[in-house]
Design a protein around this motif. Structure first.
Motif, PDB file in Angstrom:
ATOM      1  N   LYS A 102     121.787  90.737  91.047  1.00 53.67           N
ATOM      2  CA  LYS A 102     123.113  90.739  91.815  1.00 53.67           C
ATOM      3  C   LYS A 102     122.991  90.925  93.355  1.00 53.67           C
ATOM      4  CE  LYS A 102     126.343  91.758  88.441  1.00 53.67           C
ATOM      5  NZ  LYS A 102     125.444  91.544  87.462  1.00 53.67           N
ATOM      6  N   ILE A 103     122.016  91.579  93.776  1.00 55.91           N
ATOM      7  CA  ILE A 103     121.715  91.692  95.299  1.00 55.91           C
ATOM      8  C   ILE A 103     120.947  90.514  95.898  1.00 55.91           C
ATOM      9  CG2 ILE A 103     120.096  92.799  96.908  1.00 55.91           C
ATOM     10  CD1 ILE A 103     119.854  95.260  94.980  1.00 55.91           C
ATOM     11  N   ILE A 104     120.389  89.649  94.945  1.00 57.71           N
ATOM     12  CA  ILE A 104     119.798  88.369  95.336  1.00 57.71           C
ATOM     13  C   ILE A 104     120.543  87.557  95.484  1.00 57.71           C
ATOM     14  CG2 ILE A 104     118.178  86.570  94.450  1.00 57.71           C
ATOM     15  CD1 ILE A 104     116.260  89.031  93.275  1.00 57.71           C
ATOM     16  N   GLU A 105     121.959  87.362  94.577  1.00 60.30           N
ATOM     17  CA  GLU A 105     122.611  86.600  94.755  1.00 60.30           C
ATOM     18  C   GLU A 105     123.580  86.935  96.027  1.00 60.30           C
ATOM     19  OE1 GLU A 105     123.476  84.029  92.697  1.00 60.30           O
ATOM     20  OE2 GLU A 105     121.643  84.842  91.589  1.00 60.30           O
ATOM     21  N   ARG A 106     123.955  88.281  96.317  1.00 69.71           N
ATOM     22  CA  ARG A 106     124.468  88.238  97.826  1.00 69.71           C
ATOM     23  C   ARG A 106     123.728  87.705  98.744  1.00 69.71           C
ATOM     24  NH1 ARG A 106     128.134  92.719  97.863  1.00 69.71           N
ATOM     25  NH2 ARG A 106     128.273  93.884  96.064  1.00 69.71           N
ATOM     26  N   LEU A 107     122.492  87.946  98.933  1.00 67.27           N
ATOM     27  CA  LEU A 107     121.429  87.387  99.894  1.00 67.27           C
ATOM     28  C   LEU A 107     121.394  85.930 100.055  1.00 67.27           C
ATOM     29  CD1 LEU A 107     118.483  90.057 100.177  1.00 67.27           C
ATOM     30  CD2 LEU A 107     120.730  90.171 100.974  1.00 67.27           C
ATOM     31  N   LEU A 108     121.316  85.389  98.742  1.00 66.69           N
ATOM     32  CA  LEU A 108     121.172  83.720  98.722  1.00 66.69           C
ATOM     33  C   LEU A 108     122.362  83.086  98.986  1.00 66.69           C
ATOM     34  CD1 LEU A 108     118.936  83.098  95.940  1.00 66.69           C
ATOM     35  CD2 LEU A 108     118.303  82.966  98.217  1.00 66.69           C
ATOM     36  N   ASP A 109     123.598  83.805  98.574  1.00 70.54           N
ATOM     37  CA  ASP A 109     124.921  83.303  99.097  1.00 70.54           C
ATOM     38  C   ASP A 109     125.015  83.148 100.703  1.00 70.54           C
ATOM     39  OD1 ASP A 109     126.077  83.201  96.563  1.00 70.54           O
ATOM     40  OD2 ASP A 109     127.374  84.989  96.565  1.00 70.54           O
ATOM     41  N   GLU A 110     124.511  84.200 101.293  1.00 72.66           N
ATOM     42  CA  GLU A 110     124.456  84.306 102.889  1.00 72.66           C
ATOM     43  C   GLU A 110     123.522  83.160 103.195  1.00 72.66           C
ATOM     44  OE1 GLU A 110     126.613  85.777 104.889  1.00 72.66           O
ATOM     45  OE2 GLU A 110     127.317  86.542 103.045  1.00 72.66           O
ATOM     46  N   LEU A 111     122.210  83.182 102.697  1.00 70.20           N
ATOM     47  CA  LEU A 111     121.103  82.169 103.223  1.00 70.20           C
ATOM     48  C   LEU A 111     121.602  80.755 102.978  1.00 70.20           C
ATOM     49  CD1 LEU A 111     118.096  83.992 102.132  1.00 70.20           C
ATOM     50  CD2 LEU A 111     118.672  83.635 104.757  1.00 70.20           C
ATOM     51  N   SER A 112     121.916  80.267 101.695  1.00 69.92           N
ATOM     52  CA  SER A 112     122.475  79.042 101.350  1.00 69.92           C
ATOM     53  C   SER A 112     123.462  78.474 102.367  1.00 69.92           C
ATOM     54  CB  SER A 112     122.789  79.099  99.813  1.00 69.92           C
ATOM     55  OG  SER A 112     123.872  79.675  99.761  1.00 69.92           O
ATOM     56  N   LYS A 113     124.156  79.289 103.025  1.00 72.94           N
ATOM     57  CA  LYS A 113     125.189  78.571 104.018  1.00 72.94           C
ATOM     58  C   LYS A 113     124.285  77.819 105.327  1.00 72.94           C
ATOM     59  CE  LYS A 113     128.393  82.206 103.625  1.00 72.94           C
ATOM     60  NZ  LYS A 113     128.793  83.650 104.386  1.00 72.94           N
ATOM     61  N   TYR A 114     123.184  78.326 105.296  1.00 78.38           N
ATOM     62  CA  TYR A 114     122.368  77.834 106.292  1.00 78.38           C
ATOM     63  C   TYR A 114     121.472  76.586 106.259  1.00 78.38           C
ATOM     64  CZ  TYR A 114     124.276  81.937 109.088  1.00 78.38           C
ATOM     65  OH  TYR A 114     125.230  82.602 109.462  1.00 78.38           O
ATOM     66  N   ASN A 115     120.857  76.620 105.036  1.00 80.04           N
ATOM     67  CA  ASN A 115     119.926  75.509 104.730  1.00 80.04           C
ATOM     68  C   ASN A 115     120.564  74.406 103.753  1.00 80.04           C
ATOM     69  OD1 ASN A 115     118.722  77.847 105.724  1.00 80.04           O
ATOM     70  ND2 ASN A 115     116.900  76.401 105.500  1.00 80.04           N
ATOM     71  N   GLU A 116     120.784  73.236 104.384  1.00 82.85           N
ATOM     72  CA  GLU A 116     121.241  72.083 103.488  1.00 82.85           C
ATOM     73  C   GLU A 116     120.077  71.408 102.753  1.00 82.85           C
ATOM     74  OE1 GLU A 116     123.996  69.602 105.571  1.00 82.85           O
ATOM     75  OE2 GLU A 116     124.339  70.927 106.952  1.00 82.85           O
ATOM     76  N   HIS A 117     118.869  71.604 103.367  1.00 84.26           N
ATOM     77  CA  HIS A 117     117.800  70.923 102.671  1.00 84.26           C
ATOM     78  C   HIS A 117     117.572  71.415 101.263  1.00 84.26           C
ATOM     79  CE1 HIS A 117     114.051  69.048 102.504  1.00 84.26           C
ATOM     80  NE2 HIS A 117     114.104  68.396 103.871  1.00 84.26           N
ATOM     81  N   ASP A 118     117.305  70.590 100.463  1.00 81.26           N
ATOM     82  CA  ASP A 118     116.909  71.449  99.280  1.00 81.26           C
ATOM     83  C   ASP A 118     115.861  71.664  98.711  1.00 81.26           C
ATOM     84  OD1 ASP A 118     117.201  68.295  96.903  1.00 81.26           O
ATOM     85  OD2 ASP A 118     116.146  68.863  98.813  1.00 81.26           O
ATOM     86  N   ASP A 119     114.670  71.344  99.635  1.00 82.38           N
ATOM     87  CA  ASP A 119     113.416  71.692  99.314  1.00 82.38           C
ATOM     88  C   ASP A 119     112.580  72.778 100.126  1.00 82.38           C
ATOM     89  OD1 ASP A 119     111.186  71.232  97.738  1.00 82.38           O
ATOM     90  OD2 ASP A 119     110.616  69.373  98.650  1.00 82.38           O
ATOM     91  N   LEU A 120     112.649  74.126  99.621  1.00 82.23           N
ATOM     92  CA  LEU A 120     112.788  75.203 100.786  1.00 82.23           C
ATOM     93  C   LEU A 120     111.397  75.950 100.234  1.00 82.23           C
ATOM     94  CD1 LEU A 120     116.253  76.236 100.374  1.00 82.23           C
ATOM     95  CD2 LEU A 120     115.307  75.300 102.390  1.00 82.23           C
ATOM     96  N   VAL A 121     110.894  76.305 101.509  1.00 82.50           N
ATOM     97  CA  VAL A 121     109.686  77.631 101.328  1.00 82.50           C
ATOM     98  C   VAL A 121     110.401  78.809 101.434  1.00 82.50           C
ATOM     99  CG1 VAL A 121     107.919  78.827 102.726  1.00 82.50           C
ATOM    100  CG2 VAL A 121     107.908  76.222 102.628  1.00 82.50           C
ATOM    101  N   VAL A 122     110.043  79.870 100.377  1.00 78.94           N
ATOM    102  CA  VAL A 122     110.745  81.044 100.418  1.00 78.94           C
ATOM    103  C   VAL A 122     109.786  82.189 100.381  1.00 78.94           C
ATOM    104  CG1 VAL A 122     112.173  82.398  98.709  1.00 78.94           C
ATOM    105  CG2 VAL A 122     112.353  79.866  98.623  1.00 78.94           C
TER     106      VAL A 122
END
Lengths: 321, 321
Positions: free
Chosen positions: A228-248
């Protein structure tokens, strides 16, 4: 306060001595400046640094393929300009110097003063300022956090490839436009020099959007399962990166056991799959910590061909695998 | 209890999934057995394992130059014989298998049952039992702790050098006669599967002689500056090693920040100098942890020429530098 230290007044000096004993690749000059024992004879020199408490950042990245020098301040305190200047003078081999600065007022000011002093002495110096922490809404005020280590690796690869100072600065700035991080904690760090926790959390609370200097987050909530925590963080992060191929990058905050970082990695991968986001590469470890804080941050950045090559390139840092 | 987990009932399964994503060199078979993705085609296979909670041990050492397989039990719980047997069957390439067992009743029993089953199936299997923890006075009952990782590295080098199973067992047993460790903690570990601390400590106390499963130490004292703690530990260790040329490992217990490990390293080096003890090599890091415990252990072993070569030999483990 219980800490594995001798005396808080010489925490930094003791740590510097320990670093010398731990790492045969480095030497310490001017008390708090870490340089490579084998200085490279050509190529742009890369220097980073800042307050201590983020180990292995930055001294652990003084290694072939990454930094040429790291300037270590007192815990959570910017190093002074004279130390940064000493790093520039030690690391510059005539091909110029790039300063990689995390965006904190003290660091930016002191590194820029050193830059001016070095330029007056005939060094060619440029600077990039890392602002990857999206917990801060205002882009100019964003803090530099774990993404800084990806900048070290990318810039290190570019320097090893023989690029000029201007080209490296330009490429790093382009890379940083897609570099975004956010962190959280379930236990704050105990700051050895003050004996205080960075913030207070109840036994059932977590803090989202924490900084790496014990700064409070943007909000707190009842502690949740990590997916659930990861969902919160990725909800925020995914606003910024439109590119679909990411280094994590999954980054431990210093007191988080490796077992839990593995569990964070699992649910991060699964969330990426559910979101149809593509993960080109996953890095997991303690890269940019906050003393003994228990928590983690997620960093994402567009997986350009050149960044992918940079991440695969050799380094003999003990802390970047 | 706050932990970065989903549910305590699938802590191990989630961690195994995370390991697969983290480390491209390994694969997981039979749910909890980690093997190399590129199985070596000749040479004695080395297998270790035990309860989880000691990460990066042991899965992080499944790598060229170290282990061929690691069997992961539930947190602080021995893996079952069928899993150990699966590891033997997967790792054996016909040159025999050495089991490297930490001295806990459950591990010894389950690995030995697996050994017998494997032998019945035609595998040649030998075992060594690591008993480096001098907190336990009775030599037969001493627990296997951080020194086990040095055994992995030494045996890995011997296997890479093409030695036979009997020779490796013999050399490792000789090496283990001088392998001694002792640990301490300022904060106990929180066991995620029980929600309990391994032991309780007051705000001003430390525990000397702790085990890596949250076992209490041999005594507790008011917390002291770390140099004093190191004196206590070296007073004990130096009873056992007459040889004056030693390999020293400073091992973090999982929740100890790197800054403090560096400070431990400094005072350990200085104490060696004061004692006129010679340090041939110093290793510092999180090698054998106890979840999020804050503390450290010291391990010493005679610096034989062959061990020194082994420690310098290549491995692609991310956790042994």
């Amino acid at each position: 306060m219980k800490k594995l230290i001798n005396d808080k007044s010489h925490f930094l000096a003791d740590m510097m001595d320990g670093l010398k004993y731990r790492d045969e690749k480095i030497e310490v000059i001017e008390e708090t400046v870490v340089v490579r024992r084998n200085k490279k004879t050509s190529g742009v020199a890369l220097i980073s640094g800042g307050g201590s408490g983020h180990e292995p950042a930055h001294a652990g990245y003084v290694a072939e393929g990454m930094l040429d020098a790291a300037v270590c301040g007192e815990v959570f305190t910017s190093p002074t300009p004279d130390k940064v200047l000493a790093a520039i003078e030690a690391a510059d081999n005539g091909d110029g110097v790039l300063l990689i600065i995390k965006n904190y007022a003290g660091d930016v000011m002191n590194f820029e003063i050193a830059q001016e002093m070095a330029e007056a002495n005939g060094h060619e110096v440029k600077a990039v300022v890392v602002r990857d922490d999206i917990a801060i809404e205002n882009e100019e005020q964003r803090r530099g956090v774990a993404g800084t280590v990806l900048v070290h690796k990318y810039a290190g690869f570019l320097a090893s490839s023989g690029h000029s100072l201007n080209t490296i600065k330009e490429k790093v700035e382009e890379m940083m436009t897609s570099l975004h991080s956010i962190g959280m904690a379930i236990h704050p760090c105990m700051v050895p020099t003050t004996g205080e926790y960075g913030f207070d959390l109840q036994d059932d609370e977590m803090e989202i959007g924490i900084g790496i200097h014990g700064e409070k987050g943007i909000y707190r909530e009842k502690a949740e399962p990590v997916d659930k925590i990861i969902e919160r963080l990725l909800d925020e992060l995914s606003k910024y990166n439109e590119h679909d191929d990411l280094v994590v990058m999954v980054n431990g905050m210093g007191g988080t056991p490796q077992s839990e970082l593995s569990i964070v990695a699992k649910y991060t991968v699964e969330s990426f799959k559910r979101r149809n986001m593509k993960m080109a590469k996953l890095l997991v470890g303690d890269y940019m910590t906050s003393l003994d804080m228990q928590g983690f941050s997620l960093t994402i950045v567009d997986a350009s061909d050149e960044l992918m090559k940079a991440l695969e390139a050799e380094t003999n840092s003990d802390y970047f695998n």
